[in-house]
Write an enzyme that holds these catalytic residues in place. Structure first.
Site, PDB file in Angstrom:
ATOM      1  N   PRO A  16       0.839  -1.207   0.000  1.00  0.00           N
ATOM      2  CA  PRO A  16       0.000   0.000   0.000  1.00  0.00           C
ATOM      3  C   PRO A  16       0.865   1.246   0.000  1.00  0.00           C
ATOM      4  O   PRO A  16       1.794   1.369   0.791  1.00  0.00           O
ATOM      5  CB  PRO A  16      -0.782  -0.137   1.314  1.00  0.00           C
ATOM      6  CG  PRO A  16       0.106  -0.962   2.196  1.00  0.00           C
ATOM      7  CD  PRO A  16       0.825  -1.916   1.290  1.00  0.00           C
ATOM      8  N   ALA A  18       0.270   5.507  -0.297  1.00  0.00           N
ATOM      9  CA  ALA A  18      -0.668   6.623  -0.409  1.00  0.00           C
ATOM     10  C   ALA A  18      -0.391   7.414  -1.677  1.00  0.00           C
ATOM     11  O   ALA A  18       0.755   7.753  -1.986  1.00  0.00           O
ATOM     12  CB  ALA A  18      -0.545   7.535   0.808  1.00  0.00           C
ATOM     13  N   GLN A  70      -6.442  -1.058   3.682  1.00  0.00           N
ATOM     14  CA  GLN A  70      -5.613  -0.664   4.827  1.00  0.00           C
ATOM     15  C   GLN A  70      -6.218   0.516   5.569  1.00  0.00           C
ATOM     16  O   GLN A  70      -6.624   1.503   4.960  1.00  0.00           O
ATOM     17  CB  GLN A  70      -4.194  -0.305   4.381  1.00  0.00           C
ATOM     18  CG  GLN A  70      -3.274  -0.070   5.569  1.00  0.00           C
ATOM     19  CD  GLN A  70      -1.871   0.327   5.183  1.00  0.00           C
ATOM     20  OE1 GLN A  70      -1.638   1.458   4.784  1.00  0.00           O
ATOM     21  NE2 GLN A  70      -0.931  -0.599   5.297  1.00  0.00           N
ATOM     22  N   CYS A 100       3.690   3.385   8.446  1.00  0.00           N
ATOM     23  CA  CYS A 100       3.868   4.657   7.748  1.00  0.00           C
ATOM     24  C   CYS A 100       4.766   5.585   8.567  1.00  0.00           C
ATOM     25  O   CYS A 100       4.504   5.841   9.741  1.00  0.00           O
ATOM     26  CB  CYS A 100       2.520   5.325   7.506  1.00  0.00           C
ATOM     27  SG  CYS A 100       2.660   6.918   6.652  1.00  0.00           S
ATOM     28  N   ASN A 200       9.276  -6.691   3.045  1.00  0.00           N
ATOM     29  CA  ASN A 200       9.092  -5.492   2.232  1.00  0.00           C
ATOM     30  C   ASN A 200      10.334  -4.608   2.377  1.00  0.00           C
ATOM     31  O   ASN A 200      10.949  -4.558   3.431  1.00  0.00           O
ATOM     32  CB  ASN A 200       7.835  -4.759   2.717  1.00  0.00           C
ATOM     33  CG  ASN A 200       7.602  -3.418   2.033  1.00  0.00           C
ATOM     34  OD1 ASN A 200       7.373  -2.417   2.700  1.00  0.00           O
ATOM     35  ND2 ASN A 200       7.670  -3.377   0.729  1.00  0.00           N
ATOM     36  N   GLY A 201      10.680  -3.916   1.291  1.00  0.00           N
ATOM     37  CA  GLY A 201      11.781  -2.959   1.343  1.00  0.00           C
ATOM     38  C   GLY A 201      12.880  -3.267   0.347  1.00  0.00           C
ATOM     39  O   GLY A 201      13.541  -4.303   0.435  1.00  0.00           O
ATOM     40  N   ARG A 225       7.792   0.654  -4.095  1.00  0.00           N
ATOM     41  CA  ARG A 225       8.417   1.593  -5.035  1.00  0.00           C
ATOM     42  C   ARG A 225       8.950   0.906  -6.286  1.00  0.00           C
ATOM     43  O   ARG A 225       9.016   1.527  -7.352  1.00  0.00           O
ATOM     44  CB  ARG A 225       9.533   2.360  -4.321  1.00  0.00           C
ATOM     45  CG  ARG A 225       9.014   3.376  -3.296  1.00  0.00           C
ATOM     46  CD  ARG A 225      10.144   4.058  -2.549  1.00  0.00           C
ATOM     47  NE  ARG A 225      10.864   3.111  -1.688  1.00  0.00           N
ATOM     48  CZ  ARG A 225      12.037   3.350  -1.127  1.00  0.00           C
ATOM     49  NH1 ARG A 225      12.654   4.501  -1.356  1.00  0.00           N
ATOM     50  NH2 ARG A 225      12.621   2.455  -0.339  1.00  0.00           N
TER      51      ARG A 225
END
Length: 322
Positions: A16, A18, A70, A100, A200-201, A225
């Site tokens: 997710p 934004a 989410q 976040c 993640n990352g 990303r």
């Protein structure tokens, strides 16, 4: 990987983000091989639900794949209510944001700020799990600061509270998106709990995806990303995981058709005025090379749908001619 009654077709999930993972983007990623796409963060504060932004995030008509929504906030009662309302609106999975790092979120003690208060984390998780009859998942960072990575402790709380799966970004809140993600904490979390864990990352290539899976032993990968301007990354990673071979780069004609379709989906969802502005961002990601800087600068000045579509068409016509 299993999340409640849902069996994912592979190990790849869209993170997710934004302002990024709206319905058009999610649907494109699903088309290109993602097993699931998590929606943009939705505030648990009902006072903001009547805005255009929130209404669009709560709408699931035309959604492809599993609908994972989410929510973010710091009040257990409001979070529980938000979860219930979104399930009524069609959410099949509720995901809780505790990762976040944005200041405007953290100053309300939401997002990754919650990692500083394990007791409140437990209260929120218990309230949300009790409020809905769909799976509840959680996304966290490895901790608030590198000196105090408490991701393992938060993961244990999550499992005890009935969370169905846990996604972990390999940075602390203090790290924001700087430096490199670390996977040791994620590896430790996977060893400590029995529910599915998602890493993640910095998963930007098929090779990195293979490494993270092997190193951490996680059940799935969450890509954020790395998919911006490259929704086909899911197809590339899945092919590499299955065969050990890399796919050829996406064909120019396919990229052209995809970009134009993406633009039209944005205009349809947001209307011309907002759609044009969202299109600038996405086109900037699709055409992000230094040699394309002049194109991006000119594209960002366009103010009509016709001008934007025409310029993209012309760009690819010129590319084909050369």
């Amino acid at each position: 990987m299993q999340i409640g009654p849902y069996r994912l077709k592979n190990q790849l999930i869209v993170a997710p983000m934004a302002g990024v993972t709206d319905q058009p983007f999610r649907n494109l990623c699903i088309r290109y091989g993602a097993a699931m796409a998590v929606s943009e963060m939705l505030s648990s504060n009902p006072d903001v639900w009547d805005t255009d932004k929130s209404r669009l995030r709560m709408t699931h008509a035309g959604e492809d794949g599993i609908r994972s929504v989410q929510i973010a906030g710091s009040d257990p009662e409001l979070m529980a209510n938000a979860a219930a309302v979104n399930v009524q609106q069609g959410a099949q999975i509720i995901d809780i944001n505790m990762g976040c790092p944005a200041k405007k979120v953290n100053k309300k003690l939401a997002g990754s700020a919650l990692l500083q208060d394990p007791q409140l984390v437990e209260e929120i998780l218990k309230a949300v799990v009790a409020a809905v009859d769909v799976p509840v998942t959680l996304k966290i960072r490895t901790g608030w600061v590198p000196e105090h990575r408490n991701g393992v402790h938060i993961a244990q709380i999550a499992e005890d509270c009935g969370i169905a799966s846990l996604a972990v970004h390999g940075r602390t809140r203090q790290c924001m998106y700087k430096g490199e993600a670390e996977y040791d904490t994620i590896k430790a979390i996977k060893k400590q709990i029995s529910i599915p864990v998602v890493a993640n990352g910095d998963i930007l290539t098929p090779e990195k995806a293979r490494f993270v899976l092997d190193y951490t032993g996680v059940d799935a990968l969450m890509i954020g990303r790395g998919a911006q301007g490259r929704p086909w990354i899911f197809r590339e990673i899945q092919h590499y995981l299955e065969t050990g071979n890399k796919l050829a780069p996406v064909e120019t004609d396919e990229k052209r058709q995809l970009m134009l379709e993406h633009l039209k989906m944005l205009y349809s969802l947001y209307g011309d005025y907002k759609g044009i502005r969202f299109a600038r961002k996405h086109v900037g990601w699709y055409l992000n090379q230094e040699s394309q800087r002049a194109f991006r600068a000119e594209f960002n000045q366009l103010v009509t749908v016709e001008e934007q579509c025409s310029m993209v068409e012309h760009y690819f016509d010129e590319f084909a001619a050369n």
